[in-house]
Scaffold this motif. Structure first.
Motif, PDB file in Angstrom:
ATOM      1  N   ASN A 195       0.839  -1.202   0.000  1.00 32.46           N
ATOM      2  CA  ASN A 195       0.000   0.000   0.000  1.00 32.46           C
ATOM      3  C   ASN A 195       0.867   1.243   0.000  1.00 32.46           C
ATOM      4  N   GLU A 196       0.483   2.188  -0.848  1.00 31.38           N
ATOM      5  CA  GLU A 196       1.212   3.447  -0.895  1.00 31.38           C
ATOM      6  C   GLU A 196       0.617   4.378   0.157  1.00 31.38           C
ATOM      7  N   THR A 197       1.475   4.981   0.966  1.00 32.12           N
ATOM      8  CA  THR A 197       1.017   5.931   1.973  1.00 32.12           C
ATOM      9  C   THR A 197       0.552   7.198   1.269  1.00 32.12           C
ATOM     10  N   PRO A 198      -0.617   7.722   1.653  1.00 33.55           N
ATOM     11  CA  PRO A 198      -1.063   8.963   1.017  1.00 33.55           C
ATOM     12  C   PRO A 198      -0.077  10.091   1.276  1.00 33.55           C
ATOM     13  N   ARG A 199       0.098  10.922   0.288  1.00 36.40           N
ATOM     14  CA  ARG A 199       0.995  12.063   0.452  1.00 36.40           C
ATOM     15  C   ARG A 199       0.286  13.153   1.247  1.00 36.40           C
ATOM     16  N   PRO A 200       1.046  13.895   2.070  1.00 36.32           N
ATOM     17  CA  PRO A 200       0.436  14.999   2.813  1.00 36.32           C
ATOM     18  C   PRO A 200      -0.135  16.041   1.848  1.00 36.32           C
ATOM     19  N   THR A 201      -1.261  16.625   2.237  1.00 36.29           N
ATOM     20  CA  THR A 201      -1.880  17.646   1.397  1.00 36.29           C
ATOM     21  C   THR A 201      -2.060  18.932   2.187  1.00 36.29           C
ATOM     22  N   THR A 202      -2.251  20.018   1.447  1.00 39.39           N
ATOM     23  CA  THR A 202      -2.534  21.335   2.009  1.00 39.39           C
ATOM     24  C   THR A 202      -3.901  21.761   1.501  1.00 39.39           C
ATOM     25  N   THR A 203      -4.729  22.290   2.404  1.00 42.54           N
ATOM     26  CA  THR A 203      -6.044  22.792   2.014  1.00 42.54           C
ATOM     27  C   THR A 203      -5.897  24.197   1.449  1.00 42.54           C
ATOM     28  N   LEU A 204      -6.499  24.403   0.282  1.00 40.99           N
ATOM     29  CA  LEU A 204      -6.545  25.727  -0.340  1.00 40.99           C
ATOM     30  C   LEU A 204      -8.003  26.091  -0.593  1.00 40.99           C
ATOM     31  N   TRP A 205      -8.249  27.379  -0.741  1.00 39.79           N
ATOM     32  CA  TRP A 205      -9.583  27.878  -1.059  1.00 39.79           C
ATOM     33  C   TRP A 205      -9.478  28.726  -2.312  1.00 39.79           C
ATOM     34  N   ARG A 206     -10.592  28.828  -3.024  1.00 41.58           N
ATOM     35  CA  ARG A 206     -10.635  29.669  -4.216  1.00 41.58           C
ATOM     36  C   ARG A 206     -12.001  30.342  -4.270  1.00 41.58           C
ATOM     37  N   PRO A 207     -12.022  31.691  -4.156  1.00 44.75           N
ATOM     38  CA  PRO A 207     -13.277  32.395  -4.376  1.00 44.75           C
ATOM     39  C   PRO A 207     -13.527  32.452  -5.880  1.00 44.75           C
ATOM     40  N   THR A 208     -14.759  32.239  -6.291  1.00 46.59           N
ATOM     41  CA  THR A 208     -15.031  32.185  -7.724  1.00 46.59           C
ATOM     42  C   THR A 208     -16.450  32.645  -8.027  1.00 46.59           C
ATOM     43  N   GLY A 209     -16.661  32.994  -9.258  1.00 48.70           N
ATOM     44  CA  GLY A 209     -17.993  33.384  -9.713  1.00 48.70           C
ATOM     45  C   GLY A 209     -18.676  32.226 -10.421  1.00 48.70           C
ATOM     46  N   PRO A 210     -19.908  32.449 -10.892  1.00 52.41           N
ATOM     47  CA  PRO A 210     -20.685  31.369 -11.500  1.00 52.41           C
ATOM     48  C   PRO A 210     -20.095  30.818 -12.799  1.00 52.41           C
ATOM     49  N   VAL A 211     -19.445  31.651 -13.588  1.00 56.63           N
ATOM     50  CA  VAL A 211     -18.891  31.174 -14.874  1.00 56.63           C
ATOM     51  C   VAL A 211     -17.748  30.190 -14.629  1.00 56.63           C
ATOM     52  N   GLU A 212     -16.785  30.581 -13.778  1.00 57.53           N
ATOM     53  CA  GLU A 212     -15.673  29.677 -13.488  1.00 57.53           C
ATOM     54  C   GLU A 212     -16.176  28.414 -12.795  1.00 57.53           C
ATOM     55  N   LEU A 213     -17.148  28.558 -11.888  1.00 63.86           N
ATOM     56  CA  LEU A 213     -17.671  27.388 -11.182  1.00 63.86           C
ATOM     57  C   LEU A 213     -18.307  26.390 -12.160  1.00 63.86           C
ATOM     58  N   ALA A 214     -19.015  26.888 -13.160  1.00 65.02           N
ATOM     59  CA  ALA A 214     -19.604  25.993 -14.171  1.00 65.02           C
ATOM     60  C   ALA A 214     -18.518  25.235 -14.930  1.00 65.02           C
ATOM     61  N   LEU A 215     -17.396  25.880 -15.198  1.00 63.12           N
ATOM     62  CA  LEU A 215     -16.287  25.208 -15.887  1.00 63.12           C
ATOM     63  C   LEU A 215     -15.666  24.134 -15.000  1.00 63.12           C
ATOM     64  N   VAL A 216     -15.558  24.403 -13.696  1.00 63.15           N
ATOM     65  CA  VAL A 216     -15.047  23.393 -12.758  1.00 63.15           C
ATOM     66  C   VAL A 216     -15.994  22.194 -12.736  1.00 63.15           C
ATOM     67  N   ARG A 217     -17.300  22.462 -12.707  1.00 68.75           N
ATOM     68  CA  ARG A 217     -18.289  21.371 -12.747  1.00 68.75           C
ATOM     69  C   ARG A 217     -18.104  20.546 -14.031  1.00 68.75           C
ATOM     70  N   ASP A 218     -17.882  21.220 -15.157  1.00 68.49           N
ATOM     71  CA  ASP A 218     -17.660  20.514 -16.428  1.00 68.49           C
ATOM     72  C   ASP A 218     -16.404  19.638 -16.391  1.00 68.49           C
ATOM     73  N   LEU A 219     -15.468  19.976 -15.516  1.00 72.35           N
ATOM     74  CA  LEU A 219     -14.230  19.190 -15.355  1.00 72.35           C
ATOM     75  C   LEU A 219     -14.379  18.179 -14.221  1.00 72.35           C
ATOM     76  N   SER A 220     -15.627  17.827 -13.893  1.00 73.58           N
ATOM     77  CA  SER A 220     -15.954  16.818 -12.874  1.00 73.58           C
ATOM     78  C   SER A 220     -15.416  17.171 -11.494  1.00 73.58           C
ATOM     79  N   TRP A 221     -15.307  18.469 -11.194  1.00 72.93           N
ATOM     80  CA  TRP A 221     -14.870  18.947  -9.880  1.00 72.93           C
ATOM     81  C   TRP A 221     -13.444  18.500  -9.553  1.00 72.93           C
ATOM     82  N   ARG A 222     -12.612  18.257 -10.580  1.00 74.71           N
ATOM     83  CA  ARG A 222     -11.254  17.758 -10.336  1.00 74.71           C
ATOM     84  C   ARG A 222     -10.153  18.673 -10.842  1.00 74.71           C
TER      85      ARG A 222
END
Length: 118
Positions: A2-29
């Motif tokens: 089993n590979e140990t998960p790598r440590p992660t850092t939490t980030l935030w991004r303020p966004t408007g509806p247009v960018e959010l729709a594009l993120v949704r189109d990218l499957s939230w990834r």
């Protein structure tokens, strides 16, 4: 083995509806490519700062503001020095637009909406 998960850092991004729709189109990834007038992608390091931008700027300019939260591999983020864009808690990372695909490849899990303002 089993590979140990790598440590992660939490980030935030303020966004408007247009960018959010594009993120949704990218499957939230992933974040969408920057526009020519957007040479830098700015995730922020604290939720309060993201809330202020989404509520006070995005709502005024596009009718709605959203705060997203996501995890990025900590080791990868070391290449981006923390930028203080004002007060003590106004902290951002400046990711050049041409590096956004690589940045997206280091997102762990999905991008989630944690606040919405209208």
């Amino acid at each position: 083995m089993n590979e140990t998960p790598r440590p992660t850092t939490t980030l935030w991004r303020p966004t408007g509806p247009v960018e959010l729709a594009l993120v949704r189109d990218l499957s939230w990834r992933a974040w969408p490519p920057r526009l020519p007038e957007q040479p830098i992608f700015y995730p922020v390091l604290n939720e309060d700062y993201a809330v202020r931008i989404a509520r006070d700027w995005n709502v005024k300019h596009s009718g709605a503001g959203f705060v997203t939260r996501f995890e990025v591999e900590t080791e990868f983020l070391k290449r981006y020095p923390v930028q203080q864009a004002g007060g003590r808690t106004i902290l951002e990372l400046w990711v050049p637009a041409e590096e956004l695909d690589e940045f997206n490849a280091h997102i762990v899990g999905t991008i989630e909406v944690v606040h919405e303002f209208r």
